[in-house]
Design a protein around this motif. Structure first.
Motif, PDB file in Angstrom:
ATOM      1  N   GLU A  86       0.829  -1.208   0.000  1.00  0.00           N
ATOM      2  CA  GLU A  86       0.000   0.000   0.000  1.00  0.00           C
ATOM      3  C   GLU A  86       0.863   1.257   0.000  1.00  0.00           C
ATOM      4  O   GLU A  86       0.488   2.267  -0.588  1.00  0.00           O
ATOM      5  N   VAL A  87       2.023   1.190   0.649  1.00  0.00           N
ATOM      6  CA  VAL A  87       2.937   2.335   0.615  1.00  0.00           C
ATOM      7  C   VAL A  87       3.488   2.516  -0.795  1.00  0.00           C
ATOM      8  O   VAL A  87       3.615   3.640  -1.289  1.00  0.00           O
ATOM      9  N   GLU A  88       3.800   1.399  -1.463  1.00  0.00           N
ATOM     10  CA  GLU A  88       4.252   1.477  -2.853  1.00  0.00           C
ATOM     11  C   GLU A  88       3.178   2.139  -3.726  1.00  0.00           C
ATOM     12  O   GLU A  88       3.489   2.982  -4.574  1.00  0.00           O
ATOM     13  N   TYR A  89       1.942   1.733  -3.526  1.00  0.00           N
ATOM     14  CA  TYR A  89       0.850   2.299  -4.312  1.00  0.00           C
ATOM     15  C   TYR A  89       0.703   3.791  -4.017  1.00  0.00           C
ATOM     16  O   TYR A  89       0.487   4.599  -4.926  1.00  0.00           O
ATOM     17  N   LEU A  92       3.426   5.640  -5.771  1.00  0.00           N
ATOM     18  CA  LEU A  92       3.142   5.673  -7.207  1.00  0.00           C
ATOM     19  C   LEU A  92       2.132   6.760  -7.547  1.00  0.00           C
ATOM     20  O   LEU A  92       2.317   7.534  -8.494  1.00  0.00           O
ATOM     21  N   ARG A  93       1.053   6.842  -6.767  1.00  0.00           N
ATOM     22  CA  ARG A  93       0.029   7.853  -7.031  1.00  0.00           C
ATOM     23  C   ARG A  93       0.583   9.265  -6.810  1.00  0.00           C
ATOM     24  O   ARG A  93       0.315  10.181  -7.592  1.00  0.00           O
ATOM     25  N   LEU A  94       1.361   9.433  -5.746  1.00  0.00           N
ATOM     26  CA  LEU A  94       1.951  10.747  -5.487  1.00  0.00           C
ATOM     27  C   LEU A  94       2.925  11.133  -6.595  1.00  0.00           C
ATOM     28  O   LEU A  94       3.041  12.310  -6.947  1.00  0.00           O
ATOM     29  N   ARG A  95       3.626  10.155  -7.141  1.00  0.00           N
ATOM     30  CA  ARG A  95       4.526  10.438  -8.259  1.00  0.00           C
ATOM     31  C   ARG A  95       3.722  10.849  -9.497  1.00  0.00           C
ATOM     32  O   ARG A  95       4.109  11.765 -10.230  1.00  0.00           O
ATOM     33  N   TYR A  99       4.114  14.894  -6.852  1.00  0.00           N
ATOM     34  CA  TYR A  99       4.520  15.253  -5.490  1.00  0.00           C
ATOM     35  C   TYR A  99       5.690  14.409  -4.973  1.00  0.00           C
ATOM     36  O   TYR A  99       6.359  14.805  -4.033  1.00  0.00           O
ATOM     37  N   TYR A 100       5.902  13.251  -5.569  1.00  0.00           N
ATOM     38  CA  TYR A 100       6.946  12.341  -5.083  1.00  0.00           C
ATOM     39  C   TYR A 100       7.911  12.059  -6.225  1.00  0.00           C
ATOM     40  O   TYR A 100       7.496  11.586  -7.295  1.00  0.00           O
ATOM     41  N   ARG A 101       9.206  12.346  -6.018  1.00  0.00           N
ATOM     42  CA  ARG A 101      10.181  12.227  -7.094  1.00  0.00           C
ATOM     43  C   ARG A 101      11.236  11.157  -6.825  1.00  0.00           C
ATOM     44  O   ARG A 101      12.135  10.957  -7.636  1.00  0.00           O
ATOM     45  N   THR A 105       9.819   2.593  -3.104  1.00  0.00           N
ATOM     46  CA  THR A 105      10.492   1.663  -2.186  1.00  0.00           C
ATOM     47  C   THR A 105       9.535   0.855  -1.324  1.00  0.00           C
ATOM     48  O   THR A 105       9.901  -0.199  -0.808  1.00  0.00           O
ATOM     49  N   GLY A 106       8.332   1.363  -1.113  1.00  0.00           N
ATOM     50  CA  GLY A 106       7.425   0.700  -0.173  1.00  0.00           C
ATOM     51  C   GLY A 106       7.710   1.056   1.274  1.00  0.00           C
ATOM     52  O   GLY A 106       7.076   0.521   2.178  1.00  0.00           O
ATOM     53  N   ASN A 107       8.651   1.974   1.502  1.00  0.00           N
ATOM     54  CA  ASN A 107       8.981   2.422   2.853  1.00  0.00           C
ATOM     55  C   ASN A 107       8.485   3.859   3.040  1.00  0.00           C
ATOM     56  O   ASN A 107       8.835   4.756   2.263  1.00  0.00           O
ATOM     57  N   PHE A 108       7.680   4.067   4.058  1.00  0.00           N
ATOM     58  CA  PHE A 108       7.095   5.381   4.335  1.00  0.00           C
ATOM     59  C   PHE A 108       8.092   6.171   5.193  1.00  0.00           C
ATOM     60  O   PHE A 108       8.046   6.136   6.419  1.00  0.00           O
TER      61      PHE A 108
END
Length: 295
Positions: A86-89, A92-95, A99-101, A105-108
């Motif tokens: 879910e963190v990976e997802y 991905l959505r933030l990218r 917002y996420y560059r 990683t799946g690590n929050f």
């Protein structure tokens, strides 16, 4: 002589007969061996296929379950140090929304938390960095990219050494986004400069440590609001500020004609201010909401 030849012929015939009698047995042994080998091969092949099929079924079921969960808006609340699919997802959505560059990683971690805060800020959600149901719902909808109506107003260019209310608003925004670790004040010092540089780098802005029009715009502070909503808590004793800072580390005391109050945050949006006040009331504080005009 004929007798000897006859005996030899008889012996040869007997040997041939023995060999012919053994052939079915030898053939049977060969067939049996081939059958065992074929059976073992089939068993291994079946197990391998079953394992492969099982893996494929598990992946398919997992993907279907994840899709079903997303369609039904059944998300886990995510925060710092969480890990998993879910963190990976989320990353991905933030990218996708810009917002996420960093790498998926799946690590929050801190980068993900800051990306969430920027997304929440742009979506008129109080920037906690925690991905709750409201944030998930906004993430699943493409953010409104229509530029807001520009308003002409004078925000000064700020640099280290500056003082005033503009500096405090800058610091409060940097603090809410997780870049500034000290409480807001009226003075633009080195801590504010370094926090600003980190923000500018994250936003792909020139990392000058100076607040110009582009940085004001990125911070969504390009124009002063006519009215702000302030969350205040009356000071009851010398421990009140420390207790509030356990939850709002940027809180500070200011004096009024009615006595000392703690400023627990100010917002141009009344809904966000009310949400902060409700949160603090839930922690046992006498949080109040006041309206103040900027001048």
């Amino acid at each position: 002589m004929k007798s000897v030849v006859s005996e030899r012929a008889a012996l040869t015939s007997q040997k041939k007969m023995k060999i012919w009698k053994k052939l079915p047995s030898l053939a049977g042994v060969g067939l049996l061996s081939f059958g065992i080998t074929l059976t073992l091969f089939n068993t291994v092949a079946i197990k391998a296929f079953a394992h492969s099929a099982g893996t494929e079924i598990n992946i398919t079921q997992q993907s279907a379950a994840t899709k079903q969960r997303r369609n039904n808006r059944q998300y886990s609340t995510l925060r710092r140090n969480n890990k998993g699919l879910e963190v990976e997802y989320l990353q991905l959505r933030l990218r996708e929304w810009g917002y996420y560059r960093q790498n998926i990683t799946g690590n929050f971690g801190a980068d993900t938390e800051n990306a969430v805060k920027r997304f929440q800020q742009d979506s008129d959600i109080f920037p906690t960095g925690v991905v709750d149901a409201q944030t998930w719902d906004a993430i699943e909808r493409k953010p409104n990219t229509t530029p807001r109506t520009s308003q002409r107003c004078n925000r000064p260019t700020l640099q280290p050494g500056a003082e005033g209310e503009d500096v405090r608003e800058l610091q409060q925004r940097l603090y809410d986004l997780g870049y500034l670790k000290i409480r807001p004040s009226n003075y633009f010092g080195q801590a504010t400069k370094q926090a600003l540089i980190r923000y500018q780098q994250q936003q792909d802005l020139p990392a000058t440590g100076t607040v110009n029009a582009r940085t004001w715009e990125a911070l969504k502070l390009s124009c002063k609001a006519e009215t702000v909503f302030v969350v205040v808590i009356p000071v009851k004793d010398r421990f009140t500020l420390a207790d509030v800072k356990d939850y709002i580390s940027g809180a500070f005391v200011y004096n009024t004609d009615d006595g000392p109050y703690i400023n627990a945050g100010q917002f141009p949006n009344q809904q966000n201010a009310r949400r902060r006040a409700d949160f603090l009331r839930g922690k046992g504080f006498d949080a109040q909401l006041i309206r103040r005009n900027n001048s």
